[in-house]
Design a protein around this motif. Structure first.
Motif, PDB file in Angstrom:
ATOM      1  N   ASN A   1      -3.234   7.235  34.490  1.00 47.02           N
ATOM      2  CA  ASN A   1      -4.243   6.374  35.108  1.00 47.02           C
ATOM      3  C   ASN A   1      -3.589   5.193  35.836  1.00 47.02           C
ATOM      4  O   ASN A   1      -2.737   4.498  35.282  1.00 47.02           O
ATOM      5  N   GLY A   2      -4.030   4.978  37.058  1.00 44.78           N
ATOM      6  CA  GLY A   2      -3.591   3.827  37.835  1.00 44.78           C
ATOM      7  C   GLY A   2      -2.212   3.928  38.444  1.00 44.78           C
ATOM      8  O   GLY A   2      -1.801   3.049  39.209  1.00 44.78           O
ATOM      9  N   CYS A   3      -1.468   4.978  38.119  1.00 40.58           N
ATOM     10  CA  CYS A   3      -0.072   5.067  38.566  1.00 40.58           C
ATOM     11  C   CYS A   3       0.049   5.608  39.984  1.00 40.58           C
ATOM     12  O   CYS A   3      -0.789   6.388  40.450  1.00 40.58           O
ATOM     13  N   LEU A   4       1.141   5.200  40.632  1.00 38.74           N
ATOM     14  CA  LEU A   4       1.479   5.703  41.958  1.00 38.74           C
ATOM     15  C   LEU A   4       2.394   6.930  41.823  1.00 38.74           C
ATOM     16  O   LEU A   4       2.357   7.614  40.815  1.00 38.74           O
ATOM     17  N   HIS A   5       3.231   7.168  42.806  1.00 38.57           N
ATOM     18  CA  HIS A   5       3.954   8.434  42.932  1.00 38.57           C
ATOM     19  C   HIS A   5       5.086   8.621  41.921  1.00 38.57           C
ATOM     20  O   HIS A   5       5.203   9.675  41.297  1.00 38.57           O
ATOM     21  N   SER A   6       5.949   7.600  41.759  1.00 37.45           N
ATOM     22  CA  SER A   6       7.176   7.766  40.967  1.00 37.45           C
ATOM     23  C   SER A   6       6.974   7.245  39.551  1.00 37.45           C
ATOM     24  O   SER A   6       7.170   6.061  39.268  1.00 37.45           O
ATOM     25  N   LEU A   7       6.624   8.140  38.658  1.00 39.53           N
ATOM     26  CA  LEU A   7       6.203   7.739  37.313  1.00 39.53           C
ATOM     27  C   LEU A   7       7.316   7.086  36.511  1.00 39.53           C
ATOM     28  O   LEU A   7       7.065   6.193  35.708  1.00 39.53           O
ATOM     29  N   PHE A   8       8.570   7.503  36.720  1.00 39.95           N
ATOM     30  CA  PHE A   8       9.673   6.909  35.970  1.00 39.95           C
ATOM     31  C   PHE A   8      10.109   5.566  36.545  1.00 39.95           C
ATOM     32  O   PHE A   8      11.026   4.927  36.022  1.00 39.95           O
ATOM     33  N   PHE A   9       9.450   5.116  37.617  1.00 37.26           N
ATOM     34  CA  PHE A   9       9.682   3.777  38.158  1.00 37.26           C
ATOM     35  C   PHE A   9       8.505   2.850  37.865  1.00 37.26           C
ATOM     36  O   PHE A   9       8.581   1.659  38.117  1.00 37.26           O
ATOM     37  N   GLU A  10       7.429   3.401  37.356  1.00 41.85           N
ATOM     38  CA  GLU A  10       6.186   2.663  37.254  1.00 41.85           C
ATOM     39  C   GLU A  10       6.169   1.643  36.103  1.00 41.85           C
ATOM     40  O   GLU A  10       7.026   1.647  35.217  1.00 41.85           O
ATOM     41  N   VAL A  11       5.147   0.796  36.133  1.00 37.33           N
ATOM     42  CA  VAL A  11       4.949  -0.209  35.077  1.00 37.33           C
ATOM     43  C   VAL A  11       4.906   0.475  33.706  1.00 37.33           C
ATOM     44  O   VAL A  11       5.406  -0.053  32.713  1.00 37.33           O
ATOM     45  N   GLU A  12       4.336   1.675  33.674  1.00 37.02           N
ATOM     46  CA  GLU A  12       4.156   2.410  32.417  1.00 37.02           C
ATOM     47  C   GLU A  12       5.341   3.322  32.095  1.00 37.02           C
ATOM     48  O   GLU A  12       5.221   4.246  31.276  1.00 37.02           O
ATOM     49  N   ARG A  13       6.501   3.084  32.687  1.00 37.65           N
ATOM     50  CA  ARG A  13       7.589   4.053  32.555  1.00 37.65           C
ATOM     51  C   ARG A  13       8.065   4.251  31.119  1.00 37.65           C
ATOM     52  O   ARG A  13       8.517   5.350  30.763  1.00 37.65           O
ATOM     53  N   GLU A  14       7.970   3.227  30.274  1.00 37.04           N
ATOM     54  CA  GLU A  14       8.331   3.416  28.862  1.00 37.04           C
ATOM     55  C   GLU A  14       7.421   4.455  28.214  1.00 37.04           C
ATOM     56  O   GLU A  14       7.883   5.320  27.469  1.00 37.04           O
ATOM     57  N   ASP A  15       6.129   4.370  28.507  1.00 31.26           N
ATOM     58  CA  ASP A  15       5.174   5.343  27.971  1.00 31.26           C
ATOM     59  C   ASP A  15       5.416   6.729  28.561  1.00 31.26           C
ATOM     60  O   ASP A  15       5.311   7.744  27.857  1.00 31.26           O
ATOM     61  N   VAL A  16       5.726   6.777  29.847  1.00 29.57           N
ATOM     62  CA  VAL A  16       6.012   8.059  30.502  1.00 29.57           C
ATOM     63  C   VAL A  16       7.243   8.702  29.861  1.00 29.57           C
ATOM     64  O   VAL A  16       7.260   9.912  29.594  1.00 29.57           O
ATOM     65  N   PHE A  17       8.251   7.887  29.588  1.00 34.41           N
ATOM     66  CA  PHE A  17       9.456   8.434  28.967  1.00 34.41           C
ATOM     67  C   PHE A  17       9.172   8.934  27.555  1.00 34.41           C
ATOM     68  O   PHE A  17       9.631  10.019  27.171  1.00 34.41           O
ATOM     69  N   ARG A  18       8.423   8.167  26.772  1.00 32.73           N
ATOM     70  CA  ARG A  18       8.093   8.616  25.411  1.00 32.73           C
ATOM     71  C   ARG A  18       7.326   9.935  25.433  1.00 32.73           C
ATOM     72  O   ARG A  18       7.559  10.815  24.598  1.00 32.73           O
ATOM     73  N   TYR A  19       6.408  10.067  26.385  1.00 35.15           N
ATOM     74  CA  TYR A  19       5.639  11.306  26.518  1.00 35.15           C
ATOM     75  C   TYR A  19       6.579  12.473  26.837  1.00 35.15           C
ATOM     76  O   TYR A  19       6.446  13.578  26.295  1.00 35.15           O
ATOM     77  N   THR A  20       7.553  12.209  27.705  1.00 33.43           N
ATOM     78  CA  THR A  20       8.536  13.226  28.076  1.00 33.43           C
ATOM     79  C   THR A  20       9.395  13.629  26.888  1.00 33.43           C
ATOM     80  O   THR A  20       9.625  14.821  26.641  1.00 33.43           O
ATOM     81  N   ILE A  21       9.868  12.637  26.133  1.00 30.40           N
ATOM     82  CA  ILE A  21      10.710  12.917  24.969  1.00 30.40           C
ATOM     83  C   ILE A  21       9.938  13.678  23.898  1.00 30.40           C
ATOM     84  O   ILE A  21      10.472  14.592  23.253  1.00 30.40           O
ATOM     85  N   ASP A  22       8.674  13.343  23.706  1.00 32.43           N
ATOM     86  CA  ASP A  22       7.850  14.088  22.741  1.00 32.43           C
ATOM     87  C   ASP A  22       7.757  15.559  23.133  1.00 32.43           C
ATOM     88  O   ASP A  22       7.855  16.452  22.283  1.00 32.43           O
ATOM     89  N   PHE A  23       7.559  15.815  24.415  1.00 31.57           N
ATOM     90  CA  PHE A  23       7.504  17.195  24.905  1.00 31.57           C
ATOM     91  C   PHE A  23       8.823  17.907  24.634  1.00 31.57           C
ATOM     92  O   PHE A  23       8.852  19.027  24.093  1.00 31.57           O
ATOM     93  N   ILE A  24       9.934  17.285  24.996  1.00 28.17           N
ATOM     94  CA  ILE A  24      11.246  17.909  24.821  1.00 28.17           C
ATOM     95  C   ILE A  24      11.536  18.147  23.342  1.00 28.17           C
ATOM     96  O   ILE A  24      12.010  19.235  22.954  1.00 28.17           O
ATOM     97  N   ASN A  25      11.251  17.169  22.487  1.00 28.11           N
ATOM     98  CA  ASN A  25      11.501  17.340  21.056  1.00 28.11           C
ATOM     99  C   ASN A  25      10.664  18.458  20.461  1.00 28.11           C
ATOM    100  O   ASN A  25      11.133  19.210  19.586  1.00 28.11           O
TER     101      ASN A  25
END
Length: 267
Positions: A232-256
């Motif tokens: 929600n509210g994010c622009l194109h580059s999610l790993f650069f966004e304000v929410e990037r810590e949350d985006v990374f945690r979501y990614t790590i949860d998927f990988i784990n």
């Protein structure tokens, strides 16, 4: 290309593919996050990007160069004899998809963010018309009117990238045709994505790509495991966004979770 190895016992290796007009230095934060989370990272600059494209006035790379470069990255990463994950952003996400459709690669999972499957903002106002003309137009230059403000709302990231701007987003019609051919191939129902766990993430307010196309493509695949997340509210580059810590945690949860399914003990 470069390797960044974790100082701890590695869980897996991650290959990162950046988008058009970018370079690997833009991903220093993400690389360090993966290293700290016990992953080796393999990354470089797409042909015509980074130091190689420092003095180039426009992009005219053959997309076969992109595909071959990606296959070399993956080959190097597989030498670690660890589970391999691919993280691709923008054009890099599309290239990863194409390469995986066309080649048998031992890949444990894939993370695609904002893949370039259909543009909201295409290079040049006349690009659609020009791209259908004869080879005479191949060297015509088109300006992709992107600014870094289309990538992120994160002022800290904007400051980090300040010295690496402006973007060199001038392309030739030939380059644009190659991109069109790649996306048509990806979206062709005959070309299915391999049955690999897939996480596809988009930004709700992406001004560069049509996120509905990416979601529709995902739903047309026959995958045993896939996840779609619209931020929600994010622009194109999610790993650069304000929410990037949350985006990374979501990614790590998927990988784990993928690693657990493969029988690895994930602490």
């Amino acid at each position: 290309m470069w390797k960044w190895e974790t100082e701890q016992q590695p869980k897996a290796v991650v290959v990162i593919l950046h988008s058009a007009y970018e370079q690997h230095r833009w991903y220093a934060w993400l690389i360090e996050k993966f290293r700290s989370a016990r992953f080796h990272v393999v990354m470089g600059d797409l042909p015509g990007h980074g130091e190689q494209g420092k003095y180039a006035r426009y992009h005219d790379e053959n997309f076969e160069e992109y595909y071959n470069y990606t296959k070399v990255l993956l080959k190097v990463a597989l030498e670690y004899n660890l589970p391999l994950f691919i993280v691709g952003n923008g054009l890099g996400a599309s290239i990863a998809t194409y390469v995986l459709q066309k080649n048998k690669i031992e890949c444990a999972g894939v993370v695609l963010t904002s893949p370039w499957l259909h543009f909201k903002l295409a290079p040049g106002k006349l690009s659609n018309a020009l791209s259908s003309f004869s080879a005479i137009t191949s060297n015509v230059k088109l300006k992709h009117e992107l600014s870094i403000q289309y990538f992120t709302r994160n002022t800290d990231v904007l400051m980090e990238l300040k010295e690496q701007l402006p973007l060199n987003s001038m392309v030739t019609v030939k380059w644009y045709r190659d991109w069109q051919h790649m996306t048509r191939t990806i979206r062709d129902p005959e070309n299915k994505f391999p049955d690999i766990p897939l996480l596809l993430m988009t930004g709700e307010n992406d001004k560069i790509t049509d996120i509905s196309t990416s979601k529709r493509w995902l739903m047309e695949q026959t995958l045993s495991e896939f996840h779609y997340k619209q931020w929600n509210g994010c622009l194109h580059s999610l790993f650069f966004e304000v929410e990037r810590e949350d985006v990374f945690r979501y990614t790590i949860d998927f990988i784990n979770n993928v690693l657990r399914d493969l029988g690895y003990i994930v602490e």
